[in-house]
Design an enzyme around this catalytic site. Sequence first.
Site, PDB file in Angstrom:
ATOM      1  N   SER A 157      27.088  28.477  42.212  1.00  0.00           N
ATOM      2  CA  SER A 157      26.748  29.882  41.944  1.00  0.00           C
ATOM      3  C   SER A 157      25.418  29.850  41.208  1.00  0.00           C
ATOM      4  O   SER A 157      25.026  28.800  40.680  1.00  0.00           O
ATOM      5  CB  SER A 157      27.824  30.500  41.045  1.00  0.00           C
ATOM      6  OG  SER A 157      27.373  31.705  40.459  1.00  0.00           O
ATOM      7  N   TYR A 197      34.076  29.946  34.136  1.00  0.00           N
ATOM      8  CA  TYR A 197      33.379  30.034  35.426  1.00  0.00           C
ATOM      9  C   TYR A 197      32.003  29.362  35.321  1.00  0.00           C
ATOM     10  O   TYR A 197      31.615  28.578  36.187  1.00  0.00           O
ATOM     11  CB  TYR A 197      33.233  31.506  35.832  1.00  0.00           C
ATOM     12  CG  TYR A 197      32.741  31.721  37.251  1.00  0.00           C
ATOM     13  CD1 TYR A 197      33.606  31.595  38.339  1.00  0.00           C
ATOM     14  CD2 TYR A 197      31.414  32.052  37.513  1.00  0.00           C
ATOM     15  CE1 TYR A 197      33.158  31.788  39.638  1.00  0.00           C
ATOM     16  CE2 TYR A 197      30.959  32.255  38.806  1.00  0.00           C
ATOM     17  CZ  TYR A 197      31.829  32.127  39.873  1.00  0.00           C
ATOM     18  OH  TYR A 197      31.394  32.323  41.155  1.00  0.00           O
TER      19      TYR A 197
HETATM   20  P1  NAD Z   1      36.683  35.426  48.133  1.00  0.00           P
HETATM   21  O1  NAD Z   1      37.641  35.775  47.045  1.00  0.00           O
HETATM   22  O2  NAD Z   1      36.396  36.371  49.201  1.00  0.00           O
HETATM   23  O3  NAD Z   1      37.073  34.033  48.780  1.00  0.00           O
HETATM   24  C1  NAD Z   1      37.608  32.969  48.041  1.00  0.00           C
HETATM   25  C2  NAD Z   1      38.708  32.340  48.870  1.00  0.00           C
HETATM   26  O4  NAD Z   1      39.223  31.230  48.132  1.00  0.00           O
HETATM   27  C3  NAD Z   1      39.866  33.299  49.128  1.00  0.00           C
HETATM   28  O5  NAD Z   1      40.155  33.352  50.502  1.00  0.00           O
HETATM   29  C4  NAD Z   1      40.997  32.726  48.309  1.00  0.00           C
HETATM   30  O6  NAD Z   1      42.271  32.937  48.876  1.00  0.00           O
HETATM   31  C5  NAD Z   1      40.627  31.262  48.257  1.00  0.00           C
HETATM   32  N1  NAD Z   1      41.223  30.568  47.121  1.00  0.00           N
HETATM   33  C6  NAD Z   1      41.379  31.009  45.853  1.00  0.00           C
HETATM   34  N2  NAD Z   1      42.020  30.103  45.111  1.00  0.00           N
HETATM   35  C7  NAD Z   1      42.283  29.063  45.925  1.00  0.00           C
HETATM   36  C8  NAD Z   1      42.917  27.807  45.742  1.00  0.00           C
HETATM   37  N3  NAD Z   1      43.444  27.473  44.565  1.00  0.00           N
HETATM   38  N4  NAD Z   1      42.993  26.961  46.797  1.00  0.00           N
HETATM   39  C9  NAD Z   1      42.497  27.314  48.004  1.00  0.00           C
HETATM   40  N5  NAD Z   1      41.894  28.492  48.237  1.00  0.00           N
HETATM   41  C10 NAD Z   1      41.791  29.348  47.215  1.00  0.00           C
HETATM   42  O7  NAD Z   1      35.345  35.073  47.347  1.00  0.00           O
HETATM   43  P2  NAD Z   1      33.915  34.596  47.870  1.00  0.00           P
HETATM   44  O8  NAD Z   1      32.943  35.510  47.247  1.00  0.00           O
HETATM   45  O9  NAD Z   1      33.882  34.367  49.322  1.00  0.00           O
HETATM   46  O10 NAD Z   1      33.828  33.220  47.081  1.00  0.00           O
HETATM   47  C11 NAD Z   1      33.687  31.974  47.698  1.00  0.00           C
HETATM   48  C12 NAD Z   1      33.021  31.033  46.723  1.00  0.00           C
HETATM   49  O11 NAD Z   1      31.717  31.540  46.399  1.00  0.00           O
HETATM   50  C13 NAD Z   1      33.736  30.885  45.380  1.00  0.00           C
HETATM   51  O12 NAD Z   1      33.689  29.535  44.977  1.00  0.00           O
HETATM   52  C14 NAD Z   1      32.927  31.751  44.442  1.00  0.00           C
HETATM   53  O13 NAD Z   1      33.018  31.338  43.103  1.00  0.00           O
HETATM   54  C15 NAD Z   1      31.531  31.541  45.012  1.00  0.00           C
HETATM   55  N6  NAD Z   1      30.550  32.575  44.656  1.00  0.00           N
HETATM   56  C16 NAD Z   1      30.737  33.858  45.047  1.00  0.00           C
HETATM   57  C17 NAD Z   1      29.780  34.806  44.686  1.00  0.00           C
HETATM   58  C18 NAD Z   1      29.905  36.247  45.080  1.00  0.00           C
HETATM   59  O14 NAD Z   1      29.135  37.069  44.561  1.00  0.00           O
HETATM   60  N7  NAD Z   1      30.816  36.616  45.968  1.00  0.00           N
HETATM   61  C19 NAD Z   1      28.652  34.415  43.966  1.00  0.00           C
HETATM   62  C20 NAD Z   1      28.510  33.094  43.599  1.00  0.00           C
HETATM   63  C21 NAD Z   1      29.463  32.161  43.955  1.00  0.00           C
END
Ligand code: NAD
Length: 252
Positions: free
Chosen positions: A144, A157
């Site tokens: 991130s 986080y």
């Molecule tokens: P999201 O919530 O849409 O997707 C995350 C997925 O991870 C979900 O499908 C969830 O079921 C799954 N998950 C959660 N806990 C889990 C576990 N213990 N084991 C297996 N799967 C699990 O969120 P996203 O935005 O697509 O996030 C994906 C990644 O991107 C994450 O690591 C998040 O921290 C990172 N991220 C997101 C953003 C943002 O703004 N959306 C920004 C920076 C980083």
Amino acid sequence: MAINYGLDGKVALVTGAGGGIGRAAAEAFARSGASVMVSDVNEAGGAETVALIEAAGGKAAFVRCDVSNAEEVKAMVAATVASFGGLDCAFNNAGINRITDDQYDDAIWERDIAINLSGVMRCMREEAAVMLQNGGGSIVNTASINGLVGNGGQPAYTAAKHGVVGLARHGALRWAKAGIRVNAVCPGVIETPMTAPLVQNPEMKALIDGMTPMGRMGQASEIAEAVVWLCSPAASFVTGHAMVVDGGATAF
Ligand code: NAD
């Protein structure tokens, strides 16, 4: 955008692929010719991702895995090899981001670190073991911008995502001569189910848009393109890199 990054005959594993960035990446891997193992704790979301890939003519299967559970991670990687005959590209993307009142609560800290940091380590460990036997591969971990700059609200986080960047740099050095490249992707604020509560609040949405030089949130597909490129032969000399995809948010 529908670029083909030339992954015909390759096998890709994506965690957290039941929605958001993981689903977009799974679809992008499939568009580039890879067979994709879709993994998530969310079985319905995972099945939907598989259906989307198959409807577009791609090849995919689903395995349920909680990345905080070492045995399940081992089984997920084994299922990938059993289904598709190997493992060439791994996107360690599963993660959680909870806005809570007490971010210094021990239980919240332990759970966030278990999924966001230890989960990535366990995935890397099992994936690299297969790649070492098969002559190499490419791993991308989702960090991130909070893996590069601070976030005053969320200690676990922020610490976990800094750790994810560290793990990518570690893996790059450890396995460089074995033909395994390891990188991190550092998204800014992206429209996914994770950020849906923010988007639904017009004031919050305007605040986030205003904080980003490009004046908008990113789309999951914009992260997916970077990930598949990093895994592709086009990035053959790129390892240990933390690739920022944030509309300029950290360019100040
Ligand atoms: P999201 O919530 O849409 O997707 C995350 C997925 O991870 C979900 O499908 C969830 O079921 C799954 N998950 C959660 N806990 C889990 C576990 N213990 N084991 C297996 N799967 C699990 O969120 P996203 O935005 O697509 O996030 C994906 C990644 O991107 C994450 O690591 C998040 O921290 C990172 N991220 C997101 C953003 C943002 O703004 N959306 C920004 C920076 C980083």
